[in-house]
Design an enzyme around this catalytic site. Structure first.
Site, PDB file in Angstrom:
ATOM      1  N   GLY A 155      14.142  40.722  45.857  1.00  0.00           N
ATOM      2  CA  GLY A 155      12.829  40.510  46.450  1.00  0.00           C
ATOM      3  C   GLY A 155      12.514  39.035  46.546  1.00  0.00           C
ATOM      4  CB  SER A 158       5.288  36.348  43.421  1.00  0.00           C
ATOM      5  OG  SER A 158       5.707  35.085  42.968  1.00  0.00           O
ATOM      6  NE  ARG A 280      13.880  32.052  49.841  1.00  0.00           N
ATOM      7  CZ  ARG A 280      12.887  31.571  49.101  1.00  0.00           C
ATOM      8  NH1 ARG A 280      12.434  30.340  49.302  1.00  0.00           N
ATOM      9  NH2 ARG A 280      12.327  32.305  48.151  1.00  0.00           N
TER      10      ARG A 280
END
Length: 428
Positions: A155, A158, A280
């Site tokens: 994921g 947050s 990234r």
């Protein structure tokens, strides 16, 4: 001569427009490939070509790029979106273009695999366990010791991350995650981690060079929603070197080092502990802060790497740049949000962004989506930058009204019916 195009696979609200504008400054024609081009409202104002394609399917992307090659010279392919970055690497490899290692990106995006590789390399990380059901989560919490951080194994932003301080909170959040919404279809597992307490820092890296280290702070627990962050972090040379050294150890352990990486830390009693490695650029206004603080445009330099040109990571200035977020403090309807232009006019303010419009329903989720705007400022001193931010944020006028109760909704409907009946009688 064919037009040189930069292919952007998907995008993000924050960094997507930066990639589009940087590509245009470099003389490239940006083309976005997306499963839903309408999601990116920056396409219309900057006249970017957007093509609908299933970006989950490598074969579909290869086919679309083959069609585009009949008209354009594809100079490079990249993305600001972590969710498709491994696919970007595979596409670049297929088309013989510079790109990230898809295997390295994939293993990094799985937080459990990432933890395993970092632990094997001796990188300081929190204690952790992977769990597939409520019983395993409960056992992991007991073994690590409450409070613990509980989050999806895959994921970003947050989403689904929460501090669980007691058994009830642990059970409640586990049930929420197992309900499915925040969980990845490809890896429906839960990561239970030790709560590493201490100041937050993040390192921005290009290739194998640490460009800068930021400090950040969060809103109220049990969630981890950024309230703001700043470049550079207030670190002495020794502490900066410790974080930089651990950062480079992470790159070696995860076989990263091509393009951008962002590494998040907590400075605990043990020193810097790695919370997460992101293969990234950091999201939000962080690339803008790096540019304002050091004069290094990470987005432009990433694109140069993707098209096979030489980049320039040399620092050209030394400022303190900081961002402050506007965070929804309650659920309800956004009555108003205005005076962004007044805030932008404050000397030293570099950017004001308001993400939502008035009358938008606000339902907090405890993640990055709770942010409704931000202000960015820069100056030669930390105190001055903080003062600029405070003045600018104070000028922005916004408020949220609670959602009407069922009774109020009924009264409102009755009022509308009564008004309609009276109008009908008057017409009669």
């Amino acid at each position: 001569m064919a037009i040189r195009a930069l292919i952007l696979i998907e995008g993000t609200r924050s960094n997507g427009p930066l990639y589009v504008k940087a590509a245009q400054r470099l003389g490239l024609y940006p083309i976005t490939l997306s499963a839903d081009p309408a999601r990116y409202d920056y396409h219309a104002p900057v006249s970017v070509e957007a093509i609908r394609v299933n970006t989950d399917k490598l074969e579909a992307l290869i086919h679309e790029c083959s069609l585009l090659r009949a008209t354009y010279e594809i100079a490079g392919i990249t993305s600001a979106d972590e969710l498709v970055y491994a696919t970007v690497g595979k596409l670049c490899r297929h088309l013989n273009l510079p790109g990230p290692s898809p295997e390295s990106v994939q293993q990094c995006c799985n937080k459990f695999t990432q933890r395993q590789l970092l632990a094997e390399a001796g990188v300081p990380i929190p204690a952790y366990h992977l769990a597939a059901n409520a019983t395993e989560v409960e056992r992991a919490g007991a073994e690590i010791g409450l409070p613990v951080i509980v989050k999806p194994a895959v994921g970003h932003g947050s989403i689904g991350v929460r501090l669980c301080r007691d058994a009830d909170e642990l059970a409640e959040h586990t049930a929420y995650l197992l309900g499915g919404k925040p969980m990845s279809r490809s890896s429906p597992k839960i990561l239970v981690e030790e709560f590493a307490e201490g100041p937050y820092y993040s390192a921005d890296i290009m290739g194998n060079e640490v460009i800068g280290i930021a400090a950040g702070d969060f809103g109220r627990l049990p969630h981890f929603v950024f309230r703001g962050y700043s470049h550079p972090a207030p670190l002495n040379d020794g502490d900066f070197k410790r974080i930089a050294d651990v950062s480079l150890s992470c790159l070696r352990a995860l076989d990263l080092g091509w393009g951008p990486t962002n590494i998040e830390f907590r400075w605990t009693k043990r020193g810097p502990v790695v919370i997460e490695v992101n293969p990234r650029l950091a999201g939000g206004p962080n690339p803008r802060l790096v540019q304002l603080a050091y004069g290094v445009d990470l987005v432009t330099e990433h694109i140069k790497l993707a098209i096979g040109e030489e980049w320039n990571l040399s620092r050209r200035q030394s400022n303190v740049a900081a961002a402050r977020f506007l965070i929804a403090d309650r659920d309800g309807v956004l009555d108003r949000i205005s005076n962004g232009d007044h805030a932008a006019a404050v000397p030293g303010v570099a950017e004001v962004a308001l993400y939502v419009n008035a009358k938008t329903p606000i339902v907090r989720k405890g993640d990055y989506q709770d942010r409704i705007g931000h202000v960015v400022a820069a100056s030669p001193s930390r105190t001055q930058t903080a003062g600029i931010l405070e003045r600018a944020v104070d000028l922005i006028d916004w408020s949220i009204s609670p959602f009407p109760t069922l009774g109020e909704q009924g009264q409102s409907a009755a009022s509308h019916l009564q008004a309609a009946a009276q109008a009908a009688l008057q017409k009669g």
